[in-house]
Design a protein around this motif. Structure first.
Motif, PDB file in Angstrom:
ATOM      1  N   MET A  69     -10.749   4.350   6.074  1.00 54.84           N
ATOM      2  CA  MET A  69     -11.232   5.964   6.084  1.00 54.84           C
ATOM      3  C   MET A  69     -10.062   6.892   6.193  1.00 54.84           C
ATOM      4  O   MET A  69      -9.811   7.768   5.435  1.00 54.84           O
ATOM      5  CB  MET A  69     -11.985   6.311   7.337  1.00 54.84           C
ATOM      6  N   VAL A  70      -8.911   6.316   6.891  1.00 53.44           N
ATOM      7  CA  VAL A  70      -7.631   7.296   6.996  1.00 53.44           C
ATOM      8  C   VAL A  70      -7.169   7.259   5.750  1.00 53.44           C
ATOM      9  O   VAL A  70      -6.551   8.364   5.024  1.00 53.44           O
ATOM     10  CB  VAL A  70      -6.699   6.561   8.000  1.00 53.44           C
ATOM     11  N   ASN A  71      -7.176   6.095   4.835  1.00 51.58           N
ATOM     12  CA  ASN A  71      -6.455   5.988   3.555  1.00 51.58           C
ATOM     13  C   ASN A  71      -7.211   7.012   2.520  1.00 51.58           C
ATOM     14  O   ASN A  71      -6.652   7.892   1.889  1.00 51.58           O
ATOM     15  CB  ASN A  71      -6.439   4.712   2.898  1.00 51.58           C
ATOM     16  N   GLU A  72      -8.656   6.987   2.777  1.00 57.01           N
ATOM     17  CA  GLU A  72      -9.561   8.012   1.790  1.00 57.01           C
ATOM     18  C   GLU A  72      -9.189   9.487   2.255  1.00 57.01           C
ATOM     19  O   GLU A  72      -9.270  10.394   1.381  1.00 57.01           O
ATOM     20  CB  GLU A  72     -10.951   7.571   2.077  1.00 57.01           C
ATOM     21  N   LEU A  73      -9.068   9.746   3.653  1.00 57.10           N
ATOM     22  CA  LEU A  73      -8.809  11.229   3.920  1.00 57.10           C
ATOM     23  C   LEU A  73      -7.525  11.651   3.443  1.00 57.10           C
ATOM     24  O   LEU A  73      -7.362  12.785   3.030  1.00 57.10           O
ATOM     25  CB  LEU A  73      -8.846  11.272   5.671  1.00 57.10           C
ATOM     26  N   ASN A  74      -6.508  10.605   3.673  1.00 59.58           N
ATOM     27  CA  ASN A  74      -5.016  11.199   3.122  1.00 59.58           C
ATOM     28  C   ASN A  74      -5.176  11.490   1.472  1.00 59.58           C
ATOM     29  O   ASN A  74      -4.584  12.508   1.120  1.00 59.58           O
ATOM     30  CB  ASN A  74      -4.304  10.113   3.392  1.00 59.58           C
ATOM     31  N   GLN A  75      -5.864  10.610   0.983  1.00 61.90           N
ATOM     32  CA  GLN A  75      -6.187  10.649  -0.597  1.00 61.90           C
ATOM     33  C   GLN A  75      -6.663  12.105  -1.005  1.00 61.90           C
ATOM     34  O   GLN A  75      -6.281  12.897  -1.869  1.00 61.90           O
ATOM     35  CB  GLN A  75      -6.804   9.624  -1.269  1.00 61.90           C
ATOM     36  N   ASN A  76      -7.693  12.538  -0.289  1.00 58.90           N
ATOM     37  CA  ASN A  76      -8.550  13.938  -0.564  1.00 58.90           C
ATOM     38  C   ASN A  76      -8.003  14.934   0.325  1.00 58.90           C
ATOM     39  O   ASN A  76      -8.247  16.112  -0.358  1.00 58.90           O
ATOM     40  CB  ASN A  76     -10.083  13.339  -0.076  1.00 58.90           C
ATOM     41  N   LEU A  77      -7.572  15.024   1.433  1.00 59.70           N
ATOM     42  CA  LEU A  77      -7.430  16.127   2.165  1.00 59.70           C
ATOM     43  C   LEU A  77      -5.669  16.559   2.492  1.00 59.70           C
ATOM     44  O   LEU A  77      -5.587  17.667   2.897  1.00 59.70           O
ATOM     45  CB  LEU A  77      -7.945  15.992   3.411  1.00 59.70           C
ATOM     46  N   SER A  78      -4.922  15.618   2.375  1.00 60.38           N
ATOM     47  CA  SER A  78      -3.591  15.794   2.530  1.00 60.38           C
ATOM     48  C   SER A  78      -2.765  17.002   1.781  1.00 60.38           C
ATOM     49  O   SER A  78      -3.194  16.878   0.582  1.00 60.38           O
ATOM     50  CB  SER A  78      -2.424  14.708   2.435  1.00 60.38           C
ATOM     51  N   GLY A  79      -2.301  17.901   2.464  1.00 54.76           N
ATOM     52  CA  GLY A  79      -1.718  18.829   1.816  1.00 54.76           C
ATOM     53  C   GLY A  79      -2.657  20.249   1.624  1.00 54.76           C
ATOM     54  O   GLY A  79      -2.443  21.277   1.420  1.00 54.76           O
TER      55      GLY A  79
END
Length: 555
Positions: A11-21
């Motif tokens: 889930m952390v990987n998915e969140l970084n892909q979609n929400l980082s920045g």
């Protein structure tokens, strides 16, 4: 699998892909244990759900709608003060534990940049969400404040130094070197490695049974996620491996990402919990009334059964009157011949009464029971109707959406079961009547979400030649198929919607009655939602969530 450390890692990987920045544009706390951050990322607004619920704690992107409470909580006020418009730098996991930290960069009123960490600890009833000042390491605020008397390990109040939860001293599976686990049981794997839950360890045990290493498993995990919910041994489980990998799987649904998977997995669990939070006092009151009514029905039925002796008392009175000359004063009983069937009948007597008074005593008992029958039947009908009504209201809370609760509360106020709120309470927005769908062949379908809406739709707003659907002998919504000549597909789909919006939502092969509205009538004085009908047909359907969602999207 459960929401364990492995699931958290994915889930952390998915969140970084979609929400980082992305930038935080809105902060809400729709329920006591749940926080919603609206994050603008890649020209799209996404809702990040952080839940510290004791049973459903998780972190995910969600598409579910949430209402913004009129009065923000203290925690939300703190978050809005410090991290409104903050930039989401990164999502991090603590080793392979269920602790997720979100690095944030925000400007204060003077334009100075400060760094914060928003941390969610997923630990069942100890789950919590913290806002931490990265520069000082102190807790700015948290969603669940705990006094020192209830937690001696670490401070859980604003101003305390943030301290990590107790370490498990297990190996992080992402930091190992090509380790061969052959021969280890699922239990051994859980004891040795951090963040591996019961279901994951069982899958890992199967995976390495052929001699594959932990690294092989981690590579398959990292590069081939298949989000799914699989029904195995009558249990609904989360998963991210190909469904065929689990030998006991009987049924599965696949999803494009983990957040979509969680939205579907928790949709009913979370919805019921939220409704329970809003209606706890109401349902408690209804449960008390329902318990009393059921007890009353039991007593009335017992009284009604006692009237079976009524004919016997009348016979005894007749026989004592006919054979009065044979009765000796002071006798405690007498055996007489029943002239209707020539059988002997033994009749108890009161020795202190005369023969005439004994006969009158039985006639009196007969008349008392005879006069009580209409009253008992009337009370039995009234109480049974109330039981059915209350069960229908409580059942509706199991399948309505959170925004429909206000309509049920209004219905209970109108019916006199709960008191109306004070006059200066804010007015509720008037909501649309019913829920609209459209069949695959283009026929409009409408569903009542409470008993007042059921009455309105069925008895006032629908045409007499339209078709009405309702689950057979089970509490549920009224469903109207707005056509006089329905095709078989529309009938099946309307019946499926009726089964889905009923207490039989989790069953299969649900019988649904359907009939034209002209054959339905509502008795005078009947409770909301109660109707009687004749000439109905019955169809068996399975309540299919995906089908219902698709028909709603058609509309």
């Amino acid at each position: 699998m459960s929401f364990d450390g492995m699931f958290t890692h994915a889930m952390v990987n998915e969140l970084n892909q979609n929400l980082s920045g992305g930038r935080i544009s809105k902060i809400q706390q729709p329920f006591a244990n749940e926080l919603i951050l609206t994050i603008r990322s890649n020209r799209k607004n996404r809702q990040l759900l952080l839940s510290a619920h004791p049973s459903y704690a998780r972190v995910q992107i969600t598409d579910q709608p949430f209402a913004n409470p009129a009065k923000p909580s203290t925690f939300v006020m703190s978050l809005r003060k410090y991290i409104t418009s903050a930039i989401v730098q990164d999502f991090k996991q603590l080793n392979n534990d269920r602790v997720v930290s979100i690095d944030l960069s925000a400007k204060n009123e003077l334009g100075d940049i400060h760094d914060y960490i928003l941390t969610i600890e997923i630990m069942a009833r100890h789950s919590n969400i913290f806002l931490i000042n990265k520069e000082t390491g102190k807790i700015v605020d948290l969603i669940k404040r705990v006094s020192p008397e209830n937690n001696s390990f670490r401070g859980l109040l604003p101003g305390d130094d943030y301290k990590l939860p107790p370490a498990q001293n297990k190996i992080n599976p992402f930091s190992t070197n090509n380790e061969n686990l052959k021969g280890l049981s699922a239990g051994d794997i859980r004891q040795k490695y951090e963040g591996i839950g019961l279901d994951t360890s069982a899958e890992l045990e199967q995976y390495i049974a052929s001699g594959k290493t932990l690294d092989d498993f981690m590579d398959a995990y990292q590069n081939g996620l298949h989000p799914n919910t699989a029904t195995s041994n009558d249990k609904h489980k989360l998963g991210f491996f190909p469904v065929a990998f689990v030998n006991t799987t009987t049924k599965a649904n696949t999803y494009t990402n983990l957040s979509e998977l969680l939205d579907n997995y928790y949709v009913d669990k979370a919805r019921l919990d939220r409704i329970e939070q809003q209606t706890k006092s109401i349902t408690h009151r209804l449960d008390i009334i329902l318990k009393k009514d059921k007890s009353k029905v039991k007593k009335l039925n017992k009284q009604l059964n006692q009237t079976d002796v009524m004919a016997k008392y009348n016979l005894y009175g007749e026989l004592l009157t006919t054979y009065m000359s044979k009765i000796e004063r002071g006798s405690s009983s007498i055996t007489l011949t029943n002239y209707y069937n020539n059988e002997d009948v033994t009749i108890k007597l009161n020795p202190e009464y005369s023969p005439s008074l004994n006969a009158q005593s039985y006639y009196k008992k007969y008349r008392k029971l005879q006069n009580s029958i209409p009253h008992i039947k009337e009370q039995l009908e009234i109480t049974t109707n109330e039981v059915n009504y209350l069960e229908s209201v409580l059942a509706s809370l199991e399948y309505v959406d959170i925004e429909d609760v206000d309509g049920i509360v209004e219905e209970l106020i109108d019916s006199g079961y709960i008191k109306k709120k004070r006059k200066n309470a804010p007015k509720k927005r008037k909501k649309k009547l019913g829920e609209n769908f459209q069949s695959s062949t283009g026929v409009e379908i409408i569903v009542g979400k409470n008993n007042l809406e059921n009455d309105q739709l069925t008895m006032k707003l629908s045409q007499k030649n339209h078709y009405w659907f309702h689950v057979k002998d089970i509490p549920g919504s009224h469903v109207i198929l707005k056509t006089s000549e329905p095709d078989e597909q529309s009938i099946t789909e309307a019946a499926t919607i009726a089964a889905y919006y009923s207490k039989a939502r989790d069953s299969s092969k649900v019988p649904v009655d359907y009939v034209q509205i002209k054959n339905i009538r509502k008795p005078n004085g009947a409770k909301p939602g109660f109707v009687i009908f004749e000439g109905q047909k019955t169809i068996l359907v399975d309540p299919d969530r995906q089908l219902v969602a698709g028909l709603k999207e058609n509309k």
